[in-house]
Design a protein around this motif. Sequence first.
Motif, PDB file in Angstrom:
ATOM      1  N   ILE A 211      -3.656  -9.402 -15.713  1.00 10.22           N
ATOM      2  CA  ILE A 211      -4.239  -8.076 -15.881  1.00 10.22           C
ATOM      3  C   ILE A 211      -3.420  -7.071 -15.082  1.00 10.22           C
ATOM      4  O   ILE A 211      -2.850  -7.411 -14.054  1.00 10.22           O
ATOM      5  N   TRP A 212      -3.353  -5.849 -15.579  1.00 13.49           N
ATOM      6  CA  TRP A 212      -2.673  -4.764 -14.877  1.00 13.49           C
ATOM      7  C   TRP A 212      -3.709  -3.826 -14.272  1.00 13.49           C
ATOM      8  O   TRP A 212      -4.601  -3.332 -14.969  1.00 13.49           O
ATOM      9  N   VAL A 213      -3.605  -3.618 -12.967  1.00  6.38           N
ATOM     10  CA  VAL A 213      -4.456  -2.645 -12.273  1.00  6.38           C
ATOM     11  C   VAL A 213      -3.488  -1.711 -11.551  1.00  6.38           C
ATOM     12  O   VAL A 213      -3.068  -1.969 -10.434  1.00  6.38           O
ATOM     13  N   ASP A 214      -3.131  -0.640 -12.216  1.00  9.27           N
ATOM     14  CA  ASP A 214      -2.002   0.161 -11.746  1.00  9.27           C
ATOM     15  C   ASP A 214      -2.188   1.606 -12.175  1.00  9.27           C
ATOM     16  O   ASP A 214      -2.340   1.889 -13.364  1.00  9.27           O
ATOM     17  N   SER A 215      -2.147   2.530 -11.227  1.00  6.94           N
ATOM     18  CA  SER A 215      -2.355   3.942 -11.535  1.00  6.94           C
ATOM     19  C   SER A 215      -1.233   4.522 -12.378  1.00  6.94           C
ATOM     20  O   SER A 215      -1.412   5.592 -12.977  1.00  6.94           O
ATOM     21  N   THR A 251      -1.420  -1.604  -4.530  1.00  3.86           N
ATOM     22  CA  THR A 251      -1.998  -0.866  -3.415  1.00  3.86           C
ATOM     23  C   THR A 251      -2.962  -1.745  -2.638  1.00  3.86           C
ATOM     24  O   THR A 251      -3.586  -2.663  -3.194  1.00  3.86           O
ATOM     25  N   LEU A 252      -3.093  -1.455  -1.366  1.00  5.47           N
ATOM     26  CA  LEU A 252      -4.000  -2.230  -0.518  1.00  5.47           C
ATOM     27  C   LEU A 252      -5.437  -2.090  -0.997  1.00  5.47           C
ATOM     28  O   LEU A 252      -6.188  -3.074  -1.022  1.00  5.47           O
ATOM     29  N   MET A 269       2.763  -7.538  -3.646  1.00  7.81           N
ATOM     30  CA  MET A 269       1.955  -7.370  -2.442  1.00  7.81           C
ATOM     31  C   MET A 269       1.661  -5.877  -2.270  1.00  7.81           C
ATOM     32  O   MET A 269       2.226  -5.047  -2.985  1.00  7.81           O
ATOM     33  N   PRO A 270       0.773  -5.496  -1.368  1.00  7.17           N
ATOM     34  CA  PRO A 270       0.557  -4.058  -1.143  1.00  7.17           C
ATOM     35  C   PRO A 270       1.844  -3.382  -0.687  1.00  7.17           C
ATOM     36  O   PRO A 270       2.466  -3.798   0.288  1.00  7.17           O
ATOM     37  N   TYR A 271       2.234  -2.351  -1.421  1.00  7.66           N
ATOM     38  CA  TYR A 271       3.449  -1.618  -1.097  1.00  7.66           C
ATOM     39  C   TYR A 271       3.168  -0.253  -0.463  1.00  7.66           C
ATOM     40  O   TYR A 271       4.080   0.384   0.048  1.00  7.66           O
ATOM     41  N   ASP A 272       1.916   0.194  -0.546  1.00  8.76           N
ATOM     42  CA  ASP A 272       1.655   1.586  -0.166  1.00  8.76           C
ATOM     43  C   ASP A 272       1.385   1.782   1.318  1.00  8.76           C
ATOM     44  O   ASP A 272       1.561   2.881   1.842  1.00  8.76           O
ATOM     45  N   ARG A 273       0.969   0.708   2.006  1.00  7.33           N
ATOM     46  CA  ARG A 273       0.662   0.840   3.433  1.00  7.33           C
ATOM     47  C   ARG A 273       0.639  -0.535   4.084  1.00  7.33           C
ATOM     48  O   ARG A 273       0.672  -1.567   3.412  1.00  7.33           O
TER      49      ARG A 273
END
Length: 458
Positions: A211-215, A251-252, A269-273
């Motif tokens: 599944i894609w969960v991506d803004s 994202t986290l 993995m989380p890339y945003d923070r």
Amino acid sequence: MNLSSFARAILCLFISVGQAVAQPPDNFRDASSEQLFFNARIITGDGAVIEQGSVLVRGDTILAVGSTSSIDTSQHAIRHDLSGKTIIPALVNTHAHLGWEAYGDWGSQFFTAENLADHLFRHAFYGVGTIISTGSDKEELAALVKLEQLKGNIGGARYHLSPGMGTPGGGPNPRFTDDPDYWGVHPVADPEQAVRTVKELAANGYGIAKIWVDSRDERRGAQVKLAPEIYTAVLETASSYDMRIIAHATTLADHKSLVNLGNRRFIHMPYDREVDDEYLEMIRENNVYIVPTLGMITKREPYYIPAFQDPFFYDQVPASVLESLNDNYNPPPADQSAAAEQRSAMLARNLAKLKDHIILGTDAGAVGDFFGYADHVELELFVRMGMSPAEAIVASTSRSAEAFGLNSVGSLKAGKAADFMILDANPLDDIRNTRQIIDVYLRGKRVDREALKQQWSQ
């Protein structure tokens, strides 16, 4: 699954004609023959190391692994003295996109049975024994190729399919969705459609789905970002059918939401923070697996080496491919900005904190990385960013197999598949020694790497 007569005809043509080129000759004598690989250092894939060890193989299965003195075999066994060499399990890649890459071109028009088989052999050439292709396969044709591989008509890395689900208009990166002939993902616009889709996939025999969960979906035409109530329906229904879901999320906040609702596998993995203690506790409690895809996010790092400059890649493709890659290459800046340095350090800290949950995946076939070669680059990045060589090998073999219930591969043990690499140097000393490949064996058969190299480099 109902398969069109056209697809069957195409595959039959491929098997009868194209396979003569793609399939290296089989040097294994018969299914009852035994082979003993002895006097080697054996890295079993689960963290153990046996010095002066042996692997006994019959047909496509490992019969025994242990010290050379402890293993008995028949006098008729084929014996391979591997003094000074190292055996490791074949790698297990849980995230790539097969079929589109044409080594000099790219697109949906290249998704053919022959190209799929070529990609399976390119993985095998580099010691990758198992590959999961995630969310971009033309499912009818891909299922035929997988079936023929199970029949023994197609070799190479073991092929597993992971159909994709996403919001209408969303899914893979725009490189796929901008292709006018792309067949799209399975749309899940609401929980009811999500339940129906998972049931349909299960009925068609799929045990893995993405599944894609991506803004980013909202910026390129998708109706909405995949909402928690939709992926809850996916996860709950999949659990009833023993289907393993892997979620694309970067994202986290999305990682936390997905873990809370039952997801156990992630692409990226989380890339945003920076990951926090709450998240680390969540993934420990829930035994979460994470594909960090470091090769995708490190292409602008000063240490990045493009494939066309690396002998490990360039001696098995034609000069025209290298010229094209060179002509289109945009090198990273010699000096990073302060912000870029801070981000790189943050990502390295995240990888180090998550190391006990990391599994192998490359995104090859989607982001300009190349099959098999990218796996070794990923191993090097694991170590560069905080893992030990031993941890990197576990992540890329037994843990990757464990994450998807692939119980026959990923480690060297009695009863497992005879899928392994023989190396000329010890990767525990330097992870780049996984490149020192002498031989690859899949299903107990030696991969003819020299024939493949000659075929591809012409």
